[in-house]
Design an enzyme around this catalytic site. Structure first.
Site, mmCIF file in Angstrom:
data_model
loop_
_atom_site.group_PDB
_atom_site.id
_atom_site.type_symbol
_atom_site.label_atom_id
_atom_site.label_comp_id
_atom_site.label_asym_id
_atom_site.label_seq_id
_atom_site.Cartn_x
_atom_site.Cartn_y
_atom_site.Cartn_z
ATOM 1 N N GLU A 56 37.828 111.425 17.352
ATOM 2 C CA GLU A 56 37.528 111.363 15.920
ATOM 3 C C GLU A 56 38.617 110.612 15.170
ATOM 4 O OE1 GLU A 56 36.481 114.301 12.149
ATOM 5 O OE2 GLU A 56 37.536 115.121 13.879
ATOM 6 N N GLY B 184 41.841 120.703 15.948
ATOM 7 C CA GLY B 184 43.148 120.452 15.356
ATOM 8 C C GLY B 184 43.501 118.978 15.383
ATOM 9 N N ASP C 95 29.591 120.060 9.466
ATOM 10 C CA ASP C 95 30.962 120.358 9.862
ATOM 11 C C ASP C 95 31.680 120.954 8.652
ATOM 12 O OD1 ASP C 95 33.427 120.453 11.012
ATOM 13 O OD2 ASP C 95 33.698 118.291 11.183
ATOM 14 N N ASP C 96 31.956 122.264 8.711
ATOM 15 C CA ASP C 96 32.622 122.947 7.606
ATOM 16 C C ASP C 96 31.863 122.822 6.286
ATOM 17 O OD1 ASP C 96 34.977 124.004 8.933
ATOM 18 O OD2 ASP C 96 35.581 121.910 9.168
ATOM 19 N N HIS D 251 36.825 118.619 20.391
ATOM 20 C CA HIS D 251 37.004 117.629 19.340
ATOM 21 C C HIS D 251 37.848 116.505 19.929
ATOM 22 C CE1 HIS D 251 35.678 120.900 16.759
ATOM 23 N NE2 HIS D 251 35.644 120.065 15.729
#
Length: 303
Positions: A164, A134, A244-245, A161
């Protein structure tokens, strides 16, 4: 690059509002997605992967309704069952091996205790770790920290995460307060040389994704030869390249490796080592990890 226009992390995460409402609360649909993910990975010559998701964001019962969906009867617990069943069938039909990681979310610290509980319940049934994702906020909420510290005590693997889109401080908190073994992205650790050297010495694994770093605005295409991954490779840091995705960014592992070679300037040996780094840092029991590494060694004629 194909797919979206480059933006920033909040803008990219907002895109999930487009398709998530069509999936939320649909146990059969969630199972099918997990099944087809195995097919996608097999077609891309992946032998083992760890997929991650939020049980709460896919549920419509006993949870805050994030997507404006109608209340239903699919709980976060049911979501895990659906994903597990889809992965089980997919692994059987397509010859891959898969596990999952359950995500806490920065803006929902009240969910973290339940995520931990689900990780504990399914620890020997396909769930191999816990993550937090998130919009990055520093400091991490105490409820997140408490859940991750308890996860470490219970032997549940941990990734986060961090670093970033915020600062190196997010990496420091993930390492020092949340006891993570892996970092999602983590590029901003390079803002703090002392921290970078410490994380390197600790052999914490960086889960890097070049393509997502372009779309989230971490790195501009013309500057990929200065991407943090290049420094990681030069310094022999424990990192790997991930998709990633891929459903959002329309990318495959071949796309990641091509970008690493053509734009970042990594050589074949560095790219191959990143694959073995991923295997050595997988959230697997040691015996299964050894089997995976042996399988890769045969594939790459390594010794």
């Amino acid at each position: 690059m194909k797919g979206l226009e480059p933006a920033n992390l909040p803008q990219i995460l907002d895109r999930f509002k487009t398709f998530m409402p069509t999936v939320v609360g649909d146990g059969e649909g969630i199972e099918r997605i997990a099944y087809e993910l195995c097919q996608f990975q097999a077609e891309n010559k992946v032998v083992y992967f760890e997929t991650r998701y939020s049980p709460q964001l896919l549920a419509n019962c006993n949870v805050a309704l994030e997507w404006g969906q109608k209340p239903g009867n699919l709980t976060p617990h049911d979501v895990v069952l659906s994903v597990n069943e889809g992965l089980r069938k997919g692994c059987e039909d397509f010859g891959v091996k898969a596990n999952s990681i359950l995500c806490c979310f920065q803006h929902r610290p009240e969910w973290s205790a339940e995520v931990l509980s689900l990780c504990r319940e399914f620890q020997d049934r396909g769930v191999v770790g816990m993550d937090i994702a998130g919009y990055e906020t520093v400091p991490f909420d105490p409820l997140h920290i408490q859940a991750f510290q308890e996860a470490a005590r219970c032997g549940i693997h941990r990734t986060a995460h961090a670093g970033e889109s915020s600062s190196a401080e997010a990496v420091r908190e993930a390492v020092d307060k949340m006891n993570v073994e892996r970092l999602g992205h983590g590029y901003l650790v390079l803002q703090d040389e002392e921290l970078y050297q410490r994380v390197k010495k600790m052999n914490i694994h960086f889960e890097a994704s070049l393509i997502s770093s372009y779309y989230t605005g971490v790195c501009k295409l013309e500057n990929f030869d200065n991407h943090p991954v290049k420094r990681f490779a030069e310094d022999d840091v424990n990192f790997s390249l991930s998709t990633d995705d891929p459903g959002v960014f329309l990318c495959t592992f071949d796309d990641e490796f091509d970008l690493a070679f053509d734009k970042v300037g990594l050589n074949e040996a560095q790219i191959t080592k990143s694959i073995f780094n991923a295997a050595r840092s997988a959230f697997l029991p040691e015996a299964e990890k050894r089997d995976l590494i042996e399988q890769l060694m045969k594939e790459y004629n390594a010794s």
